[in-house]
Design an enzyme around this catalytic site. Structure first.
Site, PDB file in Angstrom:
ATOM      1  N   LYS A   1       0.858  -1.204  -0.124  1.00  0.00           N
ATOM      2  CA  LYS A   1       0.020   0.059   0.100  1.00  0.00           C
ATOM      3  C   LYS A   1       0.873   1.275  -0.090  1.00  0.00           C
ATOM      4  CE  LYS A   1      -3.771  -2.431   2.221  1.00  0.00           C
ATOM      5  NZ  LYS A   1      -4.549  -3.093   3.611  1.00  0.00           N
TER       6      LYS A   1
ATOM      7  N   GLN B   1      -4.526  -1.281   9.872  1.00  0.00           N
ATOM      8  CA  GLN B   1      -4.348  -2.741   9.055  1.00  0.00           C
ATOM      9  C   GLN B   1      -4.843  -3.765  10.143  1.00  0.00           C
ATOM     10  OE1 GLN B   1      -3.233  -3.426   5.999  1.00  0.00           O
ATOM     11  NE2 GLN B   1      -3.852  -5.523   6.487  1.00  0.00           N
TER      12      GLN B   1
ATOM     13  N   ASP C   1     -10.711   3.231   5.047  1.00  0.00           N
ATOM     14  CA  ASP C   1     -11.578   1.715   4.492  1.00  0.00           C
ATOM     15  C   ASP C   1     -13.060   1.987   4.685  1.00  0.00           C
ATOM     16  OD1 ASP C   1      -9.446   0.197   4.092  1.00  0.00           O
ATOM     17  OD2 ASP C   1      -9.253  -0.164   5.982  1.00  0.00           O
TER      18      ASP C   1
END
Ligand code: NAP
Length: 295
Positions: A53, A97, A120
């Site tokens: 990422k 994460q 997210d």
């Protein structure tokens, strides 16, 4: 019939090129999109995801920083770190994460991220907006990536029967909401399947669009697919493979060899949904920076 391949790598590359242009425009106006990635512990899978990422950010000019924290970090210390990032103007987006170590409740951490920086789209405020059919907030990256794959492949869900296998709040459930939205590029009739579904094949066989996010190899085989259907395989499973130097390879949830002889269109693993998830993370970061720049 041999299915046409929906090439997630190529579609994601096009999207990243568009985003690079947008990052350039924002930077010229003095706003460099910024992403903070928070990684707790040193799980190899999580480390490699976060590294990928960060590289994807750098490629298109997004500023990113990874905060690596020990696996035994107390919950309060992690909450303090997130609070500091919420207040840090360099970062328009924050990525926590997952998974987190068992002593930390993921929901508490996800809830602590400022909704405007929730890259997210998993904060309850953002999931709630999604449920209301609002598309201007961050949309969870993987379901958003699936919708983009369909749109760019000329598969219009309107009036079709879409079957989603898997009901996680990360993938299946938001995807079912997106597919059933009363909106262009959506408007499907949706069936959401899970382990409580009595006869999975009876549902999947009626799907014009079949999306599989079960996390189990071989969940969908050829006889479970309607000829000509579009099949999107979200699954990413490591299976042992002694022929590979690293000892494993990635497979999806769909039996690709068999299903690709029946389906009309299909994604591969790797090279299907995975690249789209990362591209959508970048898109959400750029969107957050654009919103912040607009004041
Ligand atoms: P998850 O939280 O474990 O959810 C899996 C879902 O599938 C659950 O709802 C489960 O039902 C259902 N399920 C499992 N086996 C089934 C079966 N045999 N028949 C019907 N339903 C079944 O997983 P997730 O986070 O949604 O992820 C799903 C898969 O996608 C994983 O392989 C994950 O690694 C992958 N993934 C890939 C990406 C990407 O970028 N490519 C991103 C995210 C996830 P119950 O609710 O009844 O348990």
């Amino acid at each position: 019939m041999t299915a046409a391949i929906i090439d997630g790598r190529a579609i994601a590359a096009d999207l990243r090129a568009d985003l690079a242009g947008e990052v350039g425009e924002l930077s010229a106006r003095g706003v460099t999109p910024g992403l903070a990635a928070v990684l707790v512990g040193d799980d190899p899978g999580s480390v490699s995801y976060v590294t990928a990422k960060a590289e994807a950010c750098a490629e298109i000019g997004i500023f990113s920083e990874t905060f690596r924290l020990p696996a035994d970090i107390p919950r309060e210390a992690l909450l303090e770190r997130i609070a500091a990032l919420n207040a840090d103007d360099r970062f328009h987006a924050i990525l926590q994460q997952l998974p987190l170590p068992p002593h930390i409740d993921e929901r508490v951490i996800l809830d602590s991220i400022a909704p405007a920086k929730d890259v997210d789209g998993l904060h309850p405020a953002n999931l709630g907006r999604l449920l209301r059919g609002e598309s201007d907030g961050p949309i969870p990256c993987t379901p958003h990536g699936v919708m983009h794959l369909l749109a760019t492949s000329g598969v219009d869900p309107a009036g079709k029967h879409a079957v989603v296998v898997g009901r996680s709040s990360l993938v299946g459930r938001p995807l079912a909401v997106l597919l059933s939205n009363k909106a262009a590029g959506a408007n499907a009739t949706v069936t959401l399947c899970h382990t409580g579904t009595a006869d999975l094949a009876a549902h999947t066989r009626t799907a014009d669009i079949l999306v599989v996010a079960a996390g189990r190899p071989g969940t969908v085989t050829a006889e479970m697919v309607k000829p000509g259907a579009t099949v999107i395989d979200v699954g990413t499973n490591r299976i042992d493979d002694a022929s590979r130097k690293r000892g494993w390879r990635l497979v999806g949830d769909v039996d690709y060899a068999g299903v690709s002889e029946v389906a009309g269109r299909i994604t591969r693993v790797p090279g299907g949904v995975g690249p789209m998830t990362i591209a959508m993370l970048l898109a959400n970061t750029v969107r957050a920076a654009r919103v912040a720049a607009a004041g």
